[in-house]
Design a protein around this motif. Structure first.
Motif, PDB file in Angstrom:
ATOM      1  N   ALA A  33       0.776  -1.170   0.005  1.00  0.00           N
ATOM      2  CA  ALA A  33      -0.123   0.055  -0.181  1.00  0.00           C
ATOM      3  C   ALA A  33       0.851   1.279   0.010  1.00  0.00           C
ATOM      4  CB  ALA A  33      -0.925   0.236   1.302  1.00  0.00           C
ATOM      5  N   TYR A  34       1.389   1.712  -1.135  1.00  0.00           N
ATOM      6  CA  TYR A  34       2.102   2.901  -1.298  1.00  0.00           C
ATOM      7  C   TYR A  34       1.668   4.050  -0.563  1.00  0.00           C
ATOM      8  CZ  TYR A  34       5.118   6.578  -3.380  1.00  0.00           C
ATOM      9  OH  TYR A  34       6.053   7.453  -3.122  1.00  0.00           O
ATOM     10  N   GLY A  35       2.281   4.642   0.000  1.00  0.00           N
ATOM     11  CA  GLY A  35       1.920   5.796   0.979  1.00  0.00           C
ATOM     12  C   GLY A  35       1.167   5.506   2.216  1.00  0.00           C
ATOM     13  N   ASP A  36       0.740   4.269   2.623  1.00  0.00           N
ATOM     14  CA  ASP A  36       0.227   3.935   3.706  1.00  0.00           C
ATOM     15  C   ASP A  36       1.359   3.692   4.606  1.00  0.00           C
ATOM     16  OD1 ASP A  36      -1.424   2.932   5.759  1.00  0.00           O
ATOM     17  OD2 ASP A  36      -1.742   1.026   4.797  1.00  0.00           O
ATOM     18  N   VAL A  37       1.200   4.391   5.845  1.00  0.00           N
ATOM     19  CA  VAL A  37       2.529   4.259   6.834  1.00  0.00           C
ATOM     20  C   VAL A  37       1.848   4.013   8.043  1.00  0.00           C
ATOM     21  CG1 VAL A  37       4.026   5.789   5.558  1.00  0.00           C
ATOM     22  CG2 VAL A  37       2.466   6.589   7.405  1.00  0.00           C
ATOM     23  N   LYS A  38       2.594   3.234   9.026  1.00  0.00           N
ATOM     24  CA  LYS A  38       2.346   2.787  10.489  1.00  0.00           C
ATOM     25  C   LYS A  38       3.259   3.231  11.426  1.00  0.00           C
ATOM     26  CE  LYS A  38      -0.937   0.094   8.962  1.00  0.00           C
ATOM     27  NZ  LYS A  38      -2.372   0.488   8.799  1.00  0.00           N
ATOM     28  N   LYS A  39       2.925   3.714  12.473  1.00  0.00           N
ATOM     29  CA  LYS A  39       3.782   3.981  13.540  1.00  0.00           C
ATOM     30  C   LYS A  39       3.768   3.090  14.521  1.00  0.00           C
ATOM     31  CE  LYS A  39       3.331   7.944  16.579  1.00  0.00           C
ATOM     32  NZ  LYS A  39       2.794   9.217  16.962  1.00  0.00           N
ATOM     33  N   ILE A  40       4.896   2.472  14.860  1.00  0.00           N
ATOM     34  CA  ILE A  40       5.176   1.403  15.727  1.00  0.00           C
ATOM     35  C   ILE A  40       6.189   1.809  16.853  1.00  0.00           C
ATOM     36  CG2 ILE A  40       6.092  -0.956  16.068  1.00  0.00           C
ATOM     37  CD1 ILE A  40       5.478  -1.366  13.282  1.00  0.00           C
ATOM     38  N   PRO A  41       5.712   1.743  18.312  1.00  0.00           N
ATOM     39  CA  PRO A  41       6.576   2.384  19.265  1.00  0.00           C
ATOM     40  C   PRO A  41       7.916   1.285  19.306  1.00  0.00           C
ATOM     41  CG  PRO A  41       4.377   2.052  20.149  1.00  0.00           C
ATOM     42  CD  PRO A  41       4.501   1.489  18.812  1.00  0.00           C
ATOM     43  N   VAL A  42       8.972   1.598  19.750  1.00  0.00           N
ATOM     44  CA  VAL A  42      10.404   0.989  19.666  1.00  0.00           C
ATOM     45  C   VAL A  42      10.283  -0.113  20.581  1.00  0.00           C
ATOM     46  CG1 VAL A  42      12.606   1.127  20.008  1.00  0.00           C
ATOM     47  CG2 VAL A  42      11.784   2.847  18.518  1.00  0.00           C
ATOM     48  N   GLY A  43       9.372   0.038  21.788  1.00  0.00           N
ATOM     49  CA  GLY A  43       9.346  -0.833  22.992  1.00  0.00           C
ATOM     50  C   GLY A  43       8.551  -1.916  22.315  1.00  0.00           C
ATOM     51  N   MET A  44       7.820  -2.005  21.347  1.00  0.00           N
ATOM     52  CA  MET A  44       7.251  -3.186  20.944  1.00  0.00           C
ATOM     53  C   MET A  44       8.091  -4.140  19.893  1.00  0.00           C
ATOM     54  SD  MET A  44       3.315  -1.744  19.955  1.00  0.00           S
ATOM     55  CE  MET A  44       2.716  -3.253  19.573  1.00  0.00           C
ATOM     56  N   ILE A  45       9.061  -3.554  19.570  1.00  0.00           N
ATOM     57  CA  ILE A  45       9.898  -4.238  18.448  1.00  0.00           C
ATOM     58  C   ILE A  45      10.952  -5.053  19.205  1.00  0.00           C
ATOM     59  CG2 ILE A  45      11.874  -3.702  16.615  1.00  0.00           C
ATOM     60  CD1 ILE A  45      10.010  -1.006  16.195  1.00  0.00           C
ATOM     61  N   ASP A  46      11.093  -6.349  18.498  1.00  0.00           N
ATOM     62  CA  ASP A  46      12.137  -7.212  18.883  1.00  0.00           C
ATOM     63  C   ASP A  46      13.101  -7.303  17.614  1.00  0.00           C
ATOM     64  OD1 ASP A  46      11.273  -8.138  21.513  1.00  0.00           O
ATOM     65  OD2 ASP A  46       9.909  -9.312  20.589  1.00  0.00           O
ATOM     66  N   LEU A  47      14.211  -7.071  17.696  1.00  0.00           N
ATOM     67  CA  LEU A  47      15.201  -7.177  16.847  1.00  0.00           C
ATOM     68  C   LEU A  47      15.714  -8.599  16.276  1.00  0.00           C
ATOM     69  CD1 LEU A  47      17.737  -4.064  17.875  1.00  0.00           C
ATOM     70  CD2 LEU A  47      15.697  -4.077  16.542  1.00  0.00           C
ATOM     71  N   GLY A  48      15.719  -8.573  14.984  1.00  0.00           N
ATOM     72  CA  GLY A  48      16.231  -9.629  14.313  1.00  0.00           C
ATOM     73  C   GLY A  48      17.507  -9.505  13.556  1.00  0.00           C
ATOM     74  N   HIS A  49      17.836 -10.561  12.808  1.00  0.00           N
ATOM     75  CA  HIS A  49      18.977 -10.178  11.836  1.00  0.00           C
ATOM     76  C   HIS A  49      18.555  -9.364  10.469  1.00  0.00           C
ATOM     77  CE1 HIS A  49      22.610 -11.093   9.770  1.00  0.00           C
ATOM     78  NE2 HIS A  49      22.208 -11.496   8.605  1.00  0.00           N
ATOM     79  N   GLY A  50      17.544  -9.813   9.736  1.00  0.00           N
ATOM     80  CA  GLY A  50      17.206  -9.043   8.302  1.00  0.00           C
ATOM     81  C   GLY A  50      15.867  -8.548   8.684  1.00  0.00           C
ATOM     82  N   TYR A  51      15.449  -8.650   9.754  1.00  0.00           N
ATOM     83  CA  TYR A  51      14.047  -8.483  10.067  1.00  0.00           C
ATOM     84  C   TYR A  51      13.886  -7.898  11.484  1.00  0.00           C
ATOM     85  CZ  TYR A  51      12.918 -10.957   5.846  1.00  0.00           C
ATOM     86  OH  TYR A  51      12.743 -11.634   4.717  1.00  0.00           O
ATOM     87  N   PHE A  52      12.690  -7.219  11.466  1.00  0.00           N
ATOM     88  CA  PHE A  52      12.250  -6.881  13.451  1.00  0.00           C
ATOM     89  C   PHE A  52      10.950  -7.376  13.381  1.00  0.00           C
ATOM     90  CE2 PHE A  52      11.042  -3.066  11.139  1.00  0.00           C
ATOM     91  CZ  PHE A  52       9.703  -2.694  11.741  1.00  0.00           C
ATOM     92  N   PHE A  53      10.917  -7.781  14.506  1.00  0.00           N
ATOM     93  CA  PHE A  53       9.398  -8.478  14.860  1.00  0.00           C
ATOM     94  C   PHE A  53       8.375  -7.559  15.765  1.00  0.00           C
ATOM     95  CE2 PHE A  53      12.583 -11.525  13.986  1.00  0.00           C
ATOM     96  CZ  PHE A  53      12.111 -12.348  13.111  1.00  0.00           C
ATOM     97  N   VAL A  54       7.282  -7.723  15.473  1.00  0.00           N
ATOM     98  CA  VAL A  54       6.290  -6.999  16.215  1.00  0.00           C
ATOM     99  C   VAL A  54       5.287  -7.985  16.542  1.00  0.00           C
ATOM    100  CG1 VAL A  54       4.430  -5.108  16.417  1.00  0.00           C
ATOM    101  CG2 VAL A  54       6.489  -4.572  15.271  1.00  0.00           C
ATOM    102  N   GLY A  55       5.260  -8.643  17.728  1.00  0.00           N
ATOM    103  CA  GLY A  55       4.338  -9.836  18.030  1.00  0.00           C
ATOM    104  C   GLY A  55       4.913 -10.877  16.962  1.00  0.00           C
ATOM    105  N   ASP A  56       4.066 -11.285  16.261  1.00  0.00           N
ATOM    106  CA  ASP A  56       4.200 -12.557  15.127  1.00  0.00           C
ATOM    107  C   ASP A  56       4.534 -12.069  13.843  1.00  0.00           C
ATOM    108  OD1 ASP A  56       3.574 -14.429  17.146  1.00  0.00           O
ATOM    109  OD2 ASP A  56       1.886 -14.747  16.689  1.00  0.00           O
ATOM    110  N   ALA A  57       4.298 -10.680  13.746  1.00  0.00           N
ATOM    111  CA  ALA A  57       4.914  -9.972  12.350  1.00  0.00           C
ATOM    112  C   ALA A  57       6.143 -10.021  12.151  1.00  0.00           C
ATOM    113  CB  ALA A  57       3.960  -8.631  12.202  1.00  0.00           C
TER     114      ALA A  57
END
Length: 81
Positions: A33-57
């Motif tokens: 969805a070009y132009g559709d943006v989401k705002k995610i608090p850093v506290g909800m993020i788990d860092l991975g190698h090439g990805y980050f995770f928000v819950g199961d996403a």
């Protein structure tokens, strides 16, 4: 403003005891969805190698457009904007 990769910036915000991860959020471009943006608090993020995770996403780092402090100051921004 842009010092290092977005993963390095997020790791500093999450793991440096001088920072409070709750004071920051990332703005990502929502897939398909070009132009559709989401705002995610850093506290909800788990860092991975090439990805980050928000819950199961699993979200690739290249989707991050900005890392912003709650007061609106941009601390990291992609070059593609």
């Amino acid at each position: 403003m842009r010092k290092g990769s977005v993963k390095e910036v997020l790791a500093k915000l999450k793991y440096d005891p001088r920072e409070d991860e709750e004071d920051y959020y990332v703005i990502i471009e929502h897939r398909g969805a070009y132009g559709d943006v989401k705002k995610i608090p850093v506290g909800m993020i788990d860092l991975g190698h090439g990805y980050f995770f928000v819950g199961d996403a699993q979200i690739p780092y290249h989707r991050i457009l900005k890392v912003v402090r709650k007061d609106g100051k941009v601390i990291w921004e992609t070059r593609k904007l």
